[in-house]
Scaffold this active site. Structure first.
Site, PDB file in Angstrom:
ATOM      1  N   ASN B 139      42.808  54.553  41.756  1.00 48.58           N
ATOM      2  CA  ASN B 139      41.317  54.659  42.732  1.00 48.58           C
ATOM      3  C   ASN B 139      41.123  55.555  41.533  1.00 48.58           C
ATOM      4  O   ASN B 139      41.860  56.825  42.213  1.00 48.58           O
ATOM      5  CB  ASN B 139      41.680  55.079  43.651  1.00 48.58           C
ATOM      6  CG  ASN B 139      39.633  55.147  44.788  1.00 48.58           C
ATOM      7  OD1 ASN B 139      39.550  55.160  43.974  1.00 48.58           O
ATOM      8  ND2 ASN B 139      40.426  54.969  45.911  1.00 48.58           N
ATOM      9  N   SER B 140      40.353  55.328  40.568  1.00 47.65           N
ATOM     10  CA  SER B 140      40.253  56.301  39.538  1.00 47.65           C
ATOM     11  C   SER B 140      39.104  57.604  40.913  1.00 47.65           C
ATOM     12  O   SER B 140      38.946  58.565  40.276  1.00 47.65           O
ATOM     13  CB  SER B 140      39.369  55.942  38.417  1.00 47.65           C
ATOM     14  OG  SER B 140      38.440  55.264  38.577  1.00 47.65           O
ATOM     15  N   LEU B 159      31.528  50.737  33.603  1.00 46.25           N
ATOM     16  CA  LEU B 159      30.264  49.121  33.029  1.00 46.25           C
ATOM     17  C   LEU B 159      30.062  48.177  34.317  1.00 46.25           C
ATOM     18  O   LEU B 159      31.184  47.264  34.778  1.00 46.25           O
ATOM     19  CB  LEU B 159      31.046  48.085  32.008  1.00 46.25           C
ATOM     20  CG  LEU B 159      31.876  49.264  30.967  1.00 46.25           C
ATOM     21  CD1 LEU B 159      32.299  48.367  29.884  1.00 46.25           C
ATOM     22  CD2 LEU B 159      30.469  50.158  29.848  1.00 46.25           C
ATOM     23  N   ASP B 162      30.809  48.297  41.166  1.00 46.71           N
ATOM     24  CA  ASP B 162      29.443  48.025  42.545  1.00 46.71           C
ATOM     25  C   ASP B 162      28.765  48.493  42.786  1.00 46.71           C
ATOM     26  O   ASP B 162      28.875  49.862  42.905  1.00 46.71           O
ATOM     27  CB  ASP B 162      31.024  48.448  43.810  1.00 46.71           C
ATOM     28  CG  ASP B 162      30.812  47.395  44.639  1.00 46.71           C
ATOM     29  OD1 ASP B 162      30.165  47.117  44.626  1.00 46.71           O
ATOM     30  OD2 ASP B 162      32.000  46.693  45.441  1.00 46.71           O
ATOM     31  N   THR B 237      32.267  42.339  27.622  1.00 50.32           N
ATOM     32  CA  THR B 237      32.556  42.395  28.865  1.00 50.32           C
ATOM     33  C   THR B 237      32.322  41.164  30.200  1.00 50.32           C
ATOM     34  O   THR B 237      30.952  40.556  29.675  1.00 50.32           O
ATOM     35  CB  THR B 237      31.984  43.692  29.821  1.00 50.32           C
ATOM     36  OG1 THR B 237      30.479  43.676  29.719  1.00 50.32           O
ATOM     37  CG2 THR B 237      32.249  45.001  29.830  1.00 50.32           C
ATOM     38  N   GLU B 239      31.314  40.602  32.982  1.00 49.64           N
ATOM     39  CA  GLU B 239      30.266  40.684  34.075  1.00 49.64           C
ATOM     40  C   GLU B 239      29.136  40.609  32.517  1.00 49.64           C
ATOM     41  O   GLU B 239      27.932  40.331  33.450  1.00 49.64           O
ATOM     42  CB  GLU B 239      30.355  41.785  34.545  1.00 49.64           C
ATOM     43  CG  GLU B 239      31.106  41.775  35.962  1.00 49.64           C
ATOM     44  CD  GLU B 239      30.794  41.048  36.686  1.00 49.64           C
ATOM     45  OE1 GLU B 239      29.797  40.517  36.917  1.00 49.64           O
ATOM     46  OE2 GLU B 239      31.695  40.669  37.592  1.00 49.64           O
TER      47      GLU B 239
END
Lengths: 433, 264
Positions: B139-140, B159, B162, B237, B239
């Site tokens: 969990n950064s 990038l 959420d 990416t 996404e």
């Protein structure tokens, strides 16, 4: 199994016990105690109990007080806690200057050394600042606006301190972290520049303190944690200088089966002069004194002062008079109808001259009648002089404090099976079936 | 589909890369929940020999923190892709900056597993390449200081994070005024933070957070055009490709870490 988890959660709620706290005026002019929602102050200089004046009406605090402290010069005093209020007092008249409303429960409070700012931390990890300048206590401002200055991402902040030179604000959290942030000249714009992170604790960090350094430039920091250690740091670089396994040294680490229980360090106090540090540890009946040698950067156990079998200190306070004030106790341990319990003791005779050649005094425990102000001080601070039966109940109180602290700050460990089971009962999966 | 005798059906038969369908995960993960993965106590506890065996041959005796302090292995991770997803950017950057160590950080365990397999497969298929990228499940938002020292990173990527539309959940956004303090701590002065999203509201939010932060300044248009990484934000990416396929818009904010101005 899911049901038992819910039940556990409910009992935990009832177990929200707050430890009794103590704070001593830097010149020992007065002593303050927080037990549950009650704030008690005794004026040692005037030799009389203090009635607190608060114009906001209603009770001073409506829920357990979690943090109390005097400002560096002793002119200001702050109290805060679960009722989401931060109260700032002037110690001249013990009148409440400001009541600051927080959005969340407050877990720590700090007063800047120049007395211009009060910072407080909430249970969501945000540190807020309020300014005190421009007022000499004539116009109490209710609902002063606080501004957020920094945050630990969704972690409970357990301790908040200004460094002795005022350059840094230091915050510790339950995620093993200590953050050292430069305290800016205009804190309302936020404290964005992180000086360092002090990393090394393997459980929550519970308390911070600064060793006194007449001959060394500032920059040393002490911390205690749930991993039963006291650590010495260089806070400028964040490097760990030494670790003292106080739990192991006092033979307090118990292992039952495969679970090892580390009693948490709950308070650290340093004296204005000298190298001794007082440390309170859960399940230690008494207080541990460490020697902090800053030239070799080593912490070593000097002595364990034992105090019978009913005194596990929950908070410590120190004064320039060379006395260590200790308190044990808890808020309503047996439900809301039960009044809080507290017991105060004083250890005197700490060396207060910087001359190391002076005769080495041994700290001695004072009899109740010998403490500054005598028994009436105890009567005020404890609420009453405890009967033998109540003294016995203190053991239960400290045990409740220990459990509450563990529940609050230690991550719950679930077995692999149980996690899988809970994943299966997720709501979005249920709908599909 | 067709069961054959291959030892690992999760791998594509021809490319030997992991097949995404076996690593499906939900698009969102709660960053507030208490997690159960191991976290390094300090950055010196990050086991580089595990992540980059090519650069750090595992000399079991020399544990990494001794090695780094004595200067034997002074190489450190310089790029971090926060929320790396399926690792598209890392894979592209790996050959563009072959001597730079990079790490992807991802919260979803299955996705992390996919990226790990993907990197291993790429290393196997292209000898000597892709040795400089790795991935870690963490969990950064909580543990960045546990992985990187002050000023260690030169680039950070955020990038298509959420969006967390609800105001109640804005504190879960990976770019926020308070978290930027930690990113500024980890980035060297001159280091660059790249953000991009296909959600206009989030794009504005990220830009506003960076614009309002005293330790970041916007990068000029010319510099953006000269930076080969900027075009990769979309093209590399997964996404980004999805957005391009659907003809969607993207909103980027690229900022530089600057030194503190003293006059304040």
């Amino acid at each position: 199994m899911a049901e038992t988890a819910i039940e556990e959660g409910e009992t935990n709620k009832e177990m929200e016990v707050a430890p009794a706290l103590i704070a001593v005026h830097p010149l020992e002019k007065s002593v303050a105690v927080a037990a549950g929602a009650e704030l008690r102050v005794f004026d040692l200089e005037g030799d009389s109990p203090v009635s607190l004046l608060d114009d906001s009406g209603g009770p001073l605090h409506a829920d357990s007080i979690r943090a109390i402290r005097f400002g560096a010069k002793g002119r200001l005093f702050a109290s805060a806690g679960d009722d989401k209020l931060v109260k700032i007092w002037t110690t001249d008249s013990w009148r409440c200057l400001h009541t600051v409303c927080s959005e969340k429960r407050v877990s720590a409070v700090a007063i800047s050394n120049d007395g211009l700012f009060v910072c407080f931390a909430d249970k969501f990890g945000v540190v807020w600042v309020v300014s005190l300048d421009g007022e000499e206590g004539n116009q109490p401002l209710v609902n002063k606006k606080a501004a957020p200055i920094l945050a630990h991402y969704c972690s409970i902040i357990t301790s908040l301190e200004f460094s002795p030179d005022g350059r840094f604000i230091i915050s510790a959290d339950r995620d093993f972290k200590i953050r050292v942030t430069i305290f800016p000249k205009k804190p309302f714009k936020g404290a964005h520049e992180i000086q360092s992170f002090c990393l090394g604790h393997t459980e929550f960090v519970s308390c911070l303190a600064f060793p006194c350094t007449p001959d060394y430039s500032q920059g040393f920091l002490l911390s205690g944690g749930g991993d039963s250690t006291v650590r010495l740091w260089d806070m400028t670089s964040g490097s760990l200088l030494h670790t003292c396994e106080v739990g192991v040294q006092a033979e307090l680490v118990e292992s039952n089966g495969d679970e090892v229980c580390h009693p948490a360090v709950t308070a650290i106090c340093t004296f204005p002069v000298g190298s001794l540090i007082a440390v309170a540890i859960q399940s230690l009946h008494g207080v541990m004194l460490l020697n902090c040698d800053l030239s070799s950067r080593i912490l070593s156990v000097a002595k364990v002062v034992s105090m019978g079998d009913i005194f596990i200190a929950t908070s410590l306070g120190v004064s320039s008079a060379g006395r260590l004030w200790m308190i044990t106790g808890a808020s309503n341990i047996l439900g809301p109808n039960f009044t809080s319990l507290a017991r105060v003791k004083v250890l005197a005779g700490f060396q207060m001259s910087s001359n190391p050649e002076s005769s080495e005094n041994e700290p001695v425990m004072l009899e109740d009648t010998d403490i500054p102000g005598g028994e009436k001080v105890l009567e005020k601070l404890q609420g009453s002089l405890l009967s033998a039966k109540e003294e016995k109940a203190l053991a239960a109180a400290t045990e409740a404090v220990k459990m509450a602290m563990r529940n609050l700050l230690i991550k719950k460990q679930y077995s692999e099976d149980r996690r899988e089971l809970r994943k299966k009962s997720r709501n979005d999966r249920k709908l599909k079936q | 589909m067709s069961q054959n005798n291959r030892p690992d059906p999760k791998m594509n038969k021809s490319t030997h890369l992991p097949r995404k369908r076996f690593y499906r995960a939900r698009a969102h993960s709660n960053p507030l929940s208490d997690s159960h993965f191991p976290v390094p106590i300090t950055p010196s506890h990050v086991d580089y020999s595990l992540h980059y065996p090519h650069f750090f041959p595992s000399n079991d005796v020399i544990s990494t923190h001794q090695a780094t302090s004595s200067g034997v292995h002074s190489k450190k991770i310089q790029f971090a892709d926060i929320g790396c997803g399926f690792g598209g950017l890392l894979v592209n950057l790996a050959t563009l900056f072959p001597e730079t160590l990079m790490i992807g950080m991802e919260l979803r365990d299955k996705v992390t597993e996919y990226v790990r397999e993907r990197i291993l497969a790429l290393r196997k298929a292209n000898l000597g390449q892709y040795q400089n990228i790795s991935v870690v499940r963490t969990n950064s938002m909580k543990y960045i200081p546990n992985f990187f020292e002050k000023g260690q990173l030169s680039k950070m990527f955020f990038l298509f994070p959420d969006p967390h539309f609800k105001e109640k959940n804005h504190r879960r956004r990976v770019i926020s005024p308070h978290l930027l303090d930690e990113y500024a701590y980890t980035l060297e002065v001159g280091g660059i933070i790249y953000t991009i999203t296909d959600v206009e509201e989030l794009g504005e939010w990220m830009k506003a957070c960076l614009e309002g932060h005293p330790l970041f300044e916007a990068i000029t248009e010319e510099e953006l055009k000269a930076d080969p990484i900027v075009s990769l934000l979309i093209s590399a990416t997964e996404e980004g490709q999805k957005v391009a396929r659907n003809g969607g818009q993207t909103f980027q904010a690229v900022y530089r870490r600057i030194a503190v101005s003293e006059e304040e």
